[in-house]
Design an enzyme around this catalytic site. Structure first.
Site, mmCIF file in Angstrom:
data_model
loop_
_atom_site.group_PDB
_atom_site.id
_atom_site.type_symbol
_atom_site.label_atom_id
_atom_site.label_comp_id
_atom_site.label_asym_id
_atom_site.label_seq_id
_atom_site.Cartn_x
_atom_site.Cartn_y
_atom_site.Cartn_z
ATOM 1 N N HIS A 75 -75.137 -6.403 5.841
ATOM 2 C CA HIS A 75 -74.078 -5.824 4.901
ATOM 3 C C HIS A 75 -74.204 -6.590 3.566
ATOM 4 O O HIS A 75 -74.339 -7.988 3.582
ATOM 5 C CB HIS A 75 -72.993 -6.015 5.758
ATOM 6 N N ASP A 77 -70.990 -6.557 1.808
ATOM 7 C CA ASP A 77 -69.631 -7.023 1.420
ATOM 8 C C ASP A 77 -69.190 -8.379 1.964
ATOM 9 O O ASP A 77 -70.139 -9.252 2.881
ATOM 10 C CB ASP A 77 -68.657 -6.106 1.981
ATOM 11 N N ASP A 111 -72.667 -15.629 4.601
ATOM 12 C CA ASP A 111 -72.386 -14.299 5.435
ATOM 13 C C ASP A 111 -72.310 -13.120 4.159
ATOM 14 O O ASP A 111 -71.267 -12.790 3.738
ATOM 15 C CB ASP A 111 -71.104 -14.498 6.048
ATOM 16 N N GLU A 157 -68.470 -4.122 6.383
ATOM 17 C CA GLU A 157 -68.851 -4.845 7.461
ATOM 18 C C GLU A 157 -67.700 -5.646 8.117
ATOM 19 O O GLU A 157 -67.303 -5.708 9.174
ATOM 20 C CB GLU A 157 -70.090 -5.340 7.578
ATOM 21 N N GLU A 158 -67.029 -6.094 6.758
ATOM 22 C CA GLU A 158 -65.997 -7.524 7.184
ATOM 23 C C GLU A 158 -64.563 -6.803 7.482
ATOM 24 O O GLU A 158 -63.539 -7.445 7.177
ATOM 25 C CB GLU A 158 -65.780 -8.236 5.921
ATOM 26 N N GLU A 186 -77.858 -11.672 9.824
ATOM 27 C CA GLU A 186 -76.492 -12.435 10.042
ATOM 28 C C GLU A 186 -77.140 -13.909 10.055
ATOM 29 O O GLU A 186 -78.270 -14.290 10.457
ATOM 30 C CB GLU A 186 -75.634 -11.999 11.075
ATOM 31 N N HIS A 360 -67.024 -17.458 5.819
ATOM 32 C CA HIS A 360 -65.929 -17.161 5.545
ATOM 33 C C HIS A 360 -65.042 -18.366 5.091
ATOM 34 O O HIS A 360 -63.898 -18.221 4.682
ATOM 35 C CB HIS A 360 -65.005 -16.534 6.698
#
Length: 384
Positions: A75, A77, A111, A157-158, A186, A360
């Protein structure tokens, strides 16, 4: 506000520098267009792949006619940028030391723009555009990979699953996601992590009777009535379940509680939100039954859920990949989009650069060496 994209995204540069270039384009969920534009433009210009775009999701596929097709997905984003003054995990990126060496800091470093950079670098290395190999001016074209490859880059995705770009691709273009085996890039610290736990969210509600707090005996406190729910959850011992040789640790926890209308009113309703992370030996219905048995006597409503995925390590391509990586595979405890591939009938694993524990965080970062190592492992496997 969307940051300006670079004029050209060079997929042939060092993969650590490519990671930094991706980090420098802000792509918080819902703001992926600038980065998607750059990725699409680079894939069309620098590779021989067939490229399809749906919204801000992009699929690039080879057509070598190989007997096996693998999918590499990631992903584009990120979660929102840090709000702490001086945080290094932001946009644009920064390096400790010289660019391309040491540690790269920035939102998405772990991420998962390191993994996306690996995808893009592989696309350019394995399937270069023909002009890059004009006779007499360029080195010989590299050996064609032994497998056909589908590269998937997707948005949203987030955030909530209903917005998932991968889910949208599955609905609009399921043929583009067909394959024999998939790898989701990932962060896994360069170790194959098979499958993933499922996730289930429920609300358990107690009902009381409102009254003035000065005359509490005239009512019934719904928050107090929720105490047994919390006690049962606190006393519960989550299981560790072995699935296809990997041990998945489960978790069942209260993650929220709400109730009450004012500081002088006995609450007449209380809701406890509960999250169950369950091993991939169970489906959603079985997982819900576990929670209902534990909370028998209370009103329980399922509000969200996603099944897990079995490890997928029994596929020959997976076994060959694990052998190339050279490390014992581990289970993935969190939910990832390998579950979506599993639902499509494609066994999938997680494998990517970076420490998932940094995802994150305000100090999100990745080591340049880790991104290069990930690229080397995947390239060796695809060419074998």
């Amino acid at each position: 506000m969307t940051s300006p994209a670079p004029a050209d995204l060079d997929l042939t540069q060092d993969v650590a520098l490519l990671t930094a270039a991706l980090l420098d384009v802000r792509s918080v969920s819902g703001e992926e267009t600038a980065l998607a534009d750059e990725i699409e433009r680079a894939l069309r210009a620098q590779t021989s792949l067939s490229v399809t775009r749906d919204g801000d999701a992009i699929v690039a596929r080879s057509a070598l006619g190989r007997s096996e097709r693998v999918i590499l997905a990631g992903h584009i984003d990120t979660v929102p940028l840090p709000t702490v003054d001086g945080a290094r995990g932001t946009v644009p990126s920064s390096w400790d030391g010289e660019p391309g060496e040491g540690t790269l800091w920035g939102r998405g470093a772990t991420d998962m723009k390191g993994g996306v950079a690996v995808q893009l670098a592989l696309a350019a290395r394995l399937f270069p555009a023909a002009p890059a190999y004009d006779a007499g001016t360029s080195p010989a074209a590299p050996t064609s990979p032994a497998r056909d490859v589908t590269f998937v880059f997707y948005d949203h995705e987030e955030v909530e699953a209903a917005k998932s770009g991968l889910g949208r691709l599955a609905a609009h273009h399921p043929d583009l996601l067909a394959g024999d085996f998939a790898i989701l890039l990932e962060p896994t610290n360069g170790t194959v992590e098979g499958g993933c736990n499922g996730t289930l969210r429920v609300e358990a509600t107690t009902v009381g009777e409102a009254a003035h707090s000065a005359r509490a005996w005239m009512g019934h406190n719904a928050i107090h009535a929720a105490a047994p729910i919390l006690a049962r959850l606190a006393d519960y011992s989550p299981e560790t379940v072995t699935v296809d040789g990997l041990e998945y640790r489960e978790g069942l926890n209260a993650v929220g509680i709400s109730g009450g209308t004012a500081g002088n009113v006995i609450p007449d309703r209380c809701t406890v939100t509960i999250n169950y992370r369950f091993a991939p030996d169970k489906g959603l219905e079985e997982a819900e039954a576990v929670v209902r048995r534990l909370l028998e006597g209370f009103e329980v409503v399922r509000t969200d859920g996603a099944p897990g995925a079995r490890p997928g390590l029994n596929h020959p391509a997976a076994a060959a990949f694990v052998a190339v990586v050279g490390r014992d595979p581990l289970p993935k405890y969190g939910w990832t989009d390998v579950a979506r591939f599993s639902e499509l009938g494609v066994p999938a694993v997680n494998f990517g650069p970076g420490d998932a524990l940094l995802a994150h965080k305000d100090d999100e970062r990745v080591e340049a060496a880790a991104v290069r190592e990930c690229l080397a492992s995947l390239e060796a496997w695809l060419r074998a």
